[in-house]
Design a protein around this motif. Structure first.
Motif, PDB file in Angstrom:
ATOM      1  N   THR A 169       0.838  -1.206   0.000  1.00  0.00           N
ATOM      2  CA  THR A 169       0.000   0.000   0.000  1.00  0.00           C
ATOM      3  C   THR A 169       0.871   1.253   0.000  1.00  0.00           C
ATOM      4  O   THR A 169       0.441   2.302  -0.492  1.00  0.00           O
ATOM      5  CB  THR A 169      -0.970   0.010   1.195  1.00  0.00           C
ATOM      6  OG1 THR A 169      -0.239  -0.205   2.399  1.00  0.00           O
ATOM      7  CG2 THR A 169      -2.030  -1.069   1.041  1.00  0.00           C
TER       8      THR A 169
ATOM      9  N   GLN B  32       1.579   1.836  -3.559  1.00  0.00           N
ATOM     10  CA  GLN B  32       0.379   2.422  -4.158  1.00  0.00           C
ATOM     11  C   GLN B  32       0.271   3.904  -3.805  1.00  0.00           C
ATOM     12  O   GLN B  32      -0.129   4.725  -4.638  1.00  0.00           O
ATOM     13  CB  GLN B  32      -0.873   1.677  -3.698  1.00  0.00           C
ATOM     14  CG  GLN B  32      -0.958   0.265  -4.222  1.00  0.00           C
ATOM     15  CD  GLN B  32      -2.124  -0.505  -3.626  1.00  0.00           C
ATOM     16  OE1 GLN B  32      -2.888   0.002  -2.804  1.00  0.00           O
ATOM     17  NE2 GLN B  32      -2.261  -1.756  -4.034  1.00  0.00           N
TER      18      GLN B  32
ATOM     19  N   GLU C   5       2.693   5.699  -5.983  1.00  0.00           N
ATOM     20  CA  GLU C   5       2.122   5.797  -7.338  1.00  0.00           C
ATOM     21  C   GLU C   5       1.080   6.908  -7.403  1.00  0.00           C
ATOM     22  O   GLU C   5       0.977   7.620  -8.406  1.00  0.00           O
ATOM     23  CB  GLU C   5       1.509   4.458  -7.748  1.00  0.00           C
ATOM     24  CG  GLU C   5       2.531   3.362  -7.960  1.00  0.00           C
ATOM     25  CD  GLU C   5       1.923   1.963  -8.036  1.00  0.00           C
ATOM     26  OE1 GLU C   5       0.706   1.795  -7.779  1.00  0.00           O
ATOM     27  OE2 GLU C   5       2.693   1.023  -8.340  1.00  0.00           O
TER      28      GLU C   5
ATOM     29  N   HIS D 144      -7.821   1.609  -4.223  1.00  0.00           N
ATOM     30  CA  HIS D 144      -6.459   2.123  -4.333  1.00  0.00           C
ATOM     31  C   HIS D 144      -6.413   3.463  -3.603  1.00  0.00           C
ATOM     32  O   HIS D 144      -7.401   4.205  -3.594  1.00  0.00           O
ATOM     33  CB  HIS D 144      -6.132   2.308  -5.827  1.00  0.00           C
ATOM     34  CG  HIS D 144      -4.694   2.533  -6.109  1.00  0.00           C
ATOM     35  ND1 HIS D 144      -4.084   3.757  -5.961  1.00  0.00           N
ATOM     36  CD2 HIS D 144      -3.737   1.682  -6.555  1.00  0.00           C
ATOM     37  CE1 HIS D 144      -2.819   3.658  -6.302  1.00  0.00           C
ATOM     38  NE2 HIS D 144      -2.579   2.406  -6.673  1.00  0.00           N
TER      39      HIS D 144
END
Length: 186
Positions: A17, A20, A23, A159
């Motif tokens: 995570t 993520q 990102e 997400h």
């Protein structure tokens, strides 16, 4: 003026995570800001002065230093392992701290954020990372604090980029770090 931020993700897990979250930072970076997620922390050997010798520094350590040297600021994404930062992140900080007094993060703005499963979102790990970064010569941006709790449940079906609260907080953190990086470049 463009700003280059190097992101270091302290989790090597494929479904991380924190990866993520990094990102998401890349995706929502302000105009004129380039965020690069560093690939290769797993390949860097444990820091050892015996192998950190000018002219024969391991390629992985030299690559990390070069990437950090080209960046205007660093953004560390850390989970919390047993109450502190992961070893891979501490190892990266150690490599970036050398040579003593002139390491690749010396004088650069650095922020530490992240998410963890526990109720405090990795707060202890983030505090430890800030301490290490400051001792290593980085300029810790102390007022950037983003520790997102409950990562495994909060992001189980979405997400981080789809979480409005997270993206808002991350947007503020990026704006603050960008401001510090721009000021340091001026």
């Amino acid at each position: 003026m463009s700003v280059r931020i190097l992101a270091l993700v302290g989790s090597l897990r494929a479904g991380s995570t924190n990866r993520q979250l990094a990102e998401t930072a890349v995706k929502i970076a302000p105009e004129g800001v380039e965020i690069t997620i560093y690939e290769g922390l797993a390949e860097i050997p444990f820091y050892n002065e015996d192998i950190d010798v000018e002219g024969s520094v391991p390629a992985a350590g030299a690559k990390l230093r070069a990437a950090a040297g080209e960046a205007d600021a660093l953004l560390l994404f850390s989970p919390e392992y047993n109450g502190t930062m992961p070893g891979v992140l501490k190892n990266a900080i150690d490599w970036l701290s050398r040579p003593y007094g002139a390491g690749a993060m010396s004088g650069k703005p650095v922020a530490v954020i992240g998410t963890a499963f526990g109720q405090y979102g990795g707060l202890w790990a983030h505090d430890d990372a800030r301490k290490s970064v400051g001792i290593a010569g980085g300029t810790v941006v102390e007022d950037i604090k983003l520790s997102i709790p409950g990562s495994l449940t909060r992001f189980a079906e979405q997400h981080p980029s789809d979480d409005a609260e997270v993206t808002e907080q991350l947007t503020h953190a990026l704006a603050r770090l960008t401001k510090e990086a721009a000021a340091a470049k001026a």
